[in-house]
Design an enzyme around this catalytic site. Structure first.
Site, short mmCIF file in Angstrom:
data_model
loop_
_atom_site.label_atom_id
_atom_site.label_comp_id
_atom_site.label_asym_id
_atom_site.label_seq_id
_atom_site.Cartn_x
_atom_site.Cartn_y
_atom_site.Cartn_z
CB CYS A 2 -0.88 0.04 1.24
SG CYS A 2 -1.94 -1.39 1.38
NE ARG A 27 6.61 1.97 -1.87
CZ ARG A 27 6.70 1.90 -0.55
NH1 ARG A 27 5.88 1.16 0.14
NH2 ARG A 27 7.61 2.56 0.10
CD1 TRP A 74 -0.35 -6.40 -3.06
CD2 TRP A 74 -0.42 -6.96 -0.90
NE1 TRP A 74 0.07 -7.70 -2.96
CE2 TRP A 74 0.03 -8.08 -1.65
CE3 TRP A 74 -0.54 -7.09 0.48
CZ2 TRP A 74 0.36 -9.30 -1.06
CZ3 TRP A 74 -0.21 -8.31 1.06
CH2 TRP A 74 0.23 -9.39 0.29
CG ASN A 98 0.03 2.49 3.65
OD1 ASN A 98 -0.97 2.43 2.94
ND2 ASN A 98 1.19 2.95 3.22
N GLY A 99 -1.33 -0.51 6.81
CA GLY A 99 -1.17 -1.26 8.06
C GLY A 99 -2.38 -2.14 8.30
CD GLU A 479 17.08 -15.53 -3.88
OE1 GLU A 479 16.45 -15.73 -2.83
OE2 GLU A 479 16.78 -14.62 -4.69
CE LYS A 483 14.07 -14.23 -6.54
NZ LYS A 483 14.62 -13.30 -5.61
CD GLU A 486 9.71 -13.67 -5.54
OE1 GLU A 486 10.87 -14.01 -5.81
OE2 GLU A 486 9.44 -12.72 -4.79
CG HIS A 502 18.16 -38.06 6.00
ND1 HIS A 502 18.48 -39.10 6.84
CD2 HIS A 502 19.34 -37.60 5.52
CE1 HIS A 502 19.79 -39.25 6.89
NE2 HIS A 502 20.33 -38.36 6.08
CE LYS A 601 11.48 -4.77 -5.23
NZ LYS A 601 12.20 -6.05 -5.46
O1 M6R Z 1 12.65 -5.39 1.12
P1 M6R Z 1 13.16 -6.61 1.81
O2 M6R Z 1 14.51 -7.02 1.33
O3 M6R Z 1 13.14 -6.48 3.30
O4 M6R Z 1 12.15 -7.76 1.41
C1 M6R Z 1 12.26 -9.04 1.94
C2 M6R Z 1 11.42 -10.01 1.15
O5 M6R Z 1 10.08 -9.65 1.18
C3 M6R Z 1 11.88 -10.10 -0.30
O6 M6R Z 1 13.22 -10.44 -0.40
C4 M6R Z 1 11.05 -11.15 -1.07
O7 M6R Z 1 11.33 -12.43 -0.60
C5 M6R Z 1 11.33 -11.01 -2.56
N1 M6R Z 1 10.10 -10.87 -3.28
C6 M6R Z 1 12.09 -12.14 -3.13
O8 M6R Z 1 12.32 -12.02 -4.49
#
Ligand code: M6R
Length: 606
Positions: A2, A27, A74, A98-99, A479, A483, A486, A502, A601
């Site tokens: 937001c 964002r 959002w 926001n919040g 990671e 990715k 995501e 395991h 974001k």
């Molecule tokens: O802005 P930040 O680095 O604190 O964000 C942390 C995570 O939300 C962020 O890395 C998220 O996992 C990404 N979308 C990954 O690509």
């Protein structure tokens, strides 16, 4: 996530609000709205979808007045709809928020018993109606009463129907700044959204209430005492948000990585060794610490895990890596000689921010590794090392991750040096190799992209993907899997290869693809044996391996070879390759690469 915008001044309010909201679009959001006060009341426009739709929808609307608020939402409480979009209005007030209001159900019951009814499903509607309930002509009285009743986190921008010259703001939790300019002032949840107009700003702290008029701003504490706020000046420029010919921001940002590493080298290497003096992180400061605790979320935490491996190896200091969402509620054991390192691209992630505040309250030393200047986490930590990556627009973090790794790599060398674990010639040699890294990252982009694209085509044919690795490769696998899932929605999991038998091995079938990362000499034979366990069960395997490694002929087929660097530097090349793999997998399934479903974001709520 937001975004809040606000403007009071003599320009066309709607235009300024739209421009501010556009700056925050990256964002992530699903609906947008704005409200202007004047001409005898409050006039609001709301849409589901993009700010451009709000721009269209509001173009012919009567929006008289010099004062307005806007929002990108959002969805958290309640699905995306115009009813749930902000501003929430009554005949007396308009509210953007926001919040999360944790006691909104209880407030709704109270308000219903007082004759109010609710149209949507959001918590914010309760705030608007509560303000309406308490408003009897004095905004400050109403705001103070409401502030006392709200539980949770909230940054609020408010208009009152008969206060046509002021925006009111109230904050506990999420970020809120007031942009200051002659004859006009701004409200925003992100300083970068108003940098086009002004670099001067106040930061609103928790429990403060602001009255923002075009010629002056007043800020009060919870007791109603007027505060003398310190003016901040942003000494950076807003980044240009433009794809510059790339089809997606994600690919553009991957291609910016060599330059980002160069920026970090220029900023943080002096006389052939890492130097963080400019950030206030001196050798003397670093020498004080006997243990490190790294805190972050998502990709930032995964960068922290790689940092742990490097710090433990080069500096022989024990390192814990904790998810910020767990850290803040687990009453962490922190000693006076612990340095807490908080990693965040946005600098606004709610859990990481709360962790930073907890650390500060305990009087423990902290360093932020942050990308966005002026963000909240920067204000809560002792020192900030900026990651110099520039604005990252794609929701999937790429260049910010490489930047975090770069800072952590140099920090680990520095800690090794100040602790007498790394000799000068070794640190020079590692730094020199790091200085060569941008060119090698470029080489991977130049020479491997087509092969990676082909592998991506294969990936999306499978039901699931396992990323396997050992040591640093396992941390990169985590990671890589994040990715891929995501952005392409392919089910991807990461395992330490030794863990396979395991449990996860039960999932191996010919419908599952294993991507094995093999760049660490010390564990190469071990992982090859693990891959035999996969092929023996008809599992399909593709390798990402370091040039020069002896790999059995049957495994080398359809595998991808990366330039050979010292093992400690291989994570950079693996990361870049896995980012492109995720990118091309997303393209292969026609996914919304830069704005994957359900993601934002910057995660400014818990
Ligand atoms: O802005 P930040 O680095 O604190 O964000 C942390 C995570 O939300 C962020 O890395 C998220 O996992 C990404 N979308 C990954 O690509």
């Amino acid at each position: 996530m937001c975004g809040i915008a606000g403007y009071v001044g003599s320009r066309v309010v709607r235009d300024i609000l739209i421009a501010q909201l556009k700056k925050m679009e990256y964002r992530g959001y699903d609906s947008a709205g704005l409200a202007v006060v004047g001409g005898g009341g409050i006039h609001a426009v709301k849409v589901v979808g993009h700010v451009s739709a709000l721009e269209q929808e509001s173009i012919n609307q009567w929006l008289p007045g010099n004062c307005g608020i806007g929002h990108t939402r959002w969805a958290t409480n309640g699905r995306p709809s115009t009813k749930n979009a902000h501003p929430h209005t009554t005949s007396k007030v308009a509210v953007v928020h926001n919040g999360i209001i944790e006691n909104s159900d209880e407030l709704k019951v109270f308000l219903e018993s007082n004759g109010y009814s609710f149209e949507g499903e959001t918590d914010t509607e309760a705030v608007a109606k509560l303000l309406d309930f308490y408003y009897d002509g004095d905004p400050m009285i109403a705001l103070n009463k409401v502030a006392k009743r709200l539980k949770g986190s909230f940054a609020l921008g408010i208009l009152f129907f008969d206060a046509t010259d002021a925006i009111y703001a109230l904050k506990k939790g999420g970020p809120l700044i007031i942009g200051l300019c002659a004859g006009e002032n701004f409200l925003s949840s992100d300083i970068n959204a108003v940098l086009e107009y002004t670099t001067r700003y106040y930061v609103l702290e928790d429990d403060e209430i602001a009255i923002i008029k075009k010629d002056h701003v007043e800020v009060f504490d919870a007791q109603g005492v007027q505060l003398s706020k310190t003016e901040n000046v942003a000494d950076w420029k807003a980044d240009l948000i433009d794809k510059q010919g790339f089809s997606h921001f994600m690919r553009k940002e991957i291609f910016e990585q060599p330059q980002v590493v160069t920026n970090i080298i220029l900023e943080n290497i002096r006389d052939g060794i890492p130097d963080f003096e400019a950030a206030g992180v001196s050798d003397e400061y670093l020498k004080r610490f006997k243990r490190i605790c790294i805190v972050g979320c998502g990709t930032a935490r995964y960068a922290g895990l790689v940092g742990k491996n490097w710090i433990e190896h080069f500096a022989r200091l024990p390192v814990d890596v904790v998810m910020a969402s767990e850290f803040r509620y687990q009453n962490p054991v922190l000693f006076a000689d612990t340095l807490v390192v908080l990693i965040s691209q946005s600098g606004e992630t709610a859990d990481t921010l709360a962790a930073a505040r907890l650390v500060k309250d305990r009087g423990i030393s902290s360093v932020g590794i942050v990308n966005v200047k002026g963000s909240n986490i920067c204000r809560e930590v002792e020192h900030v090392i900026f990651t110099q990556a520039g604005v990252e627009v794609a929701v999937a973090s790429t260049k910010a991750y490489i930047a975090q790794l770069s800072v952590l790599f140099l920090l680990s060398l520095k800690l090794g040096f100040v602790n007498g674990q790394l000799a000068q010639d070794r640190i020079h040699s590692l730094c020199n190799q790091f200085i060569d890294l941008p060119e090698i990252l470029r080489q991977v982009l130049r020479e491997k992209e087509a092969e990676i694209q082909k592998l991506a085509q294969a990936c999306v044919e499978y039901e699931s993907i396992f990323f396997l690795g050992r040591g640093l490769d396992y941390l990169l696998a985590l990671e890589g899997a994040l990715k891929l899932k995501e952005v392409s929605y392919v089910n991807a999991q990461a395992y330490a290869a030794g863990e396979l038998k395991h449990g996860p091995i039960s999932l191996i079938t010919d419908r599952l693809l294993v991507i094995a990362l093999v760049t660490q000499e010390a564990v190469k034979e071990k992982i090859i044996n693990n891959l035999r366990e996969v092929t023996a069960r008809c599992g399909k395997v593709r390798l990402l391996f370091k040039a020069g490694m002896q790999i059995p002929a049957d495994l080398i087929e359809q595998s991808l070879q990366l330039p050979a660097l010292e093992d400690f530097l291989m994570p950079f090349l693996v990361a870049e390759t896995l980012q492109l793999l995720a990118y091309y997998s997303a393209c292969a399934v026609n996914a919304n690469v830069d704005k994957p479903r359900n993601l934002a974001k910057s995660v400014t709520v818990e």
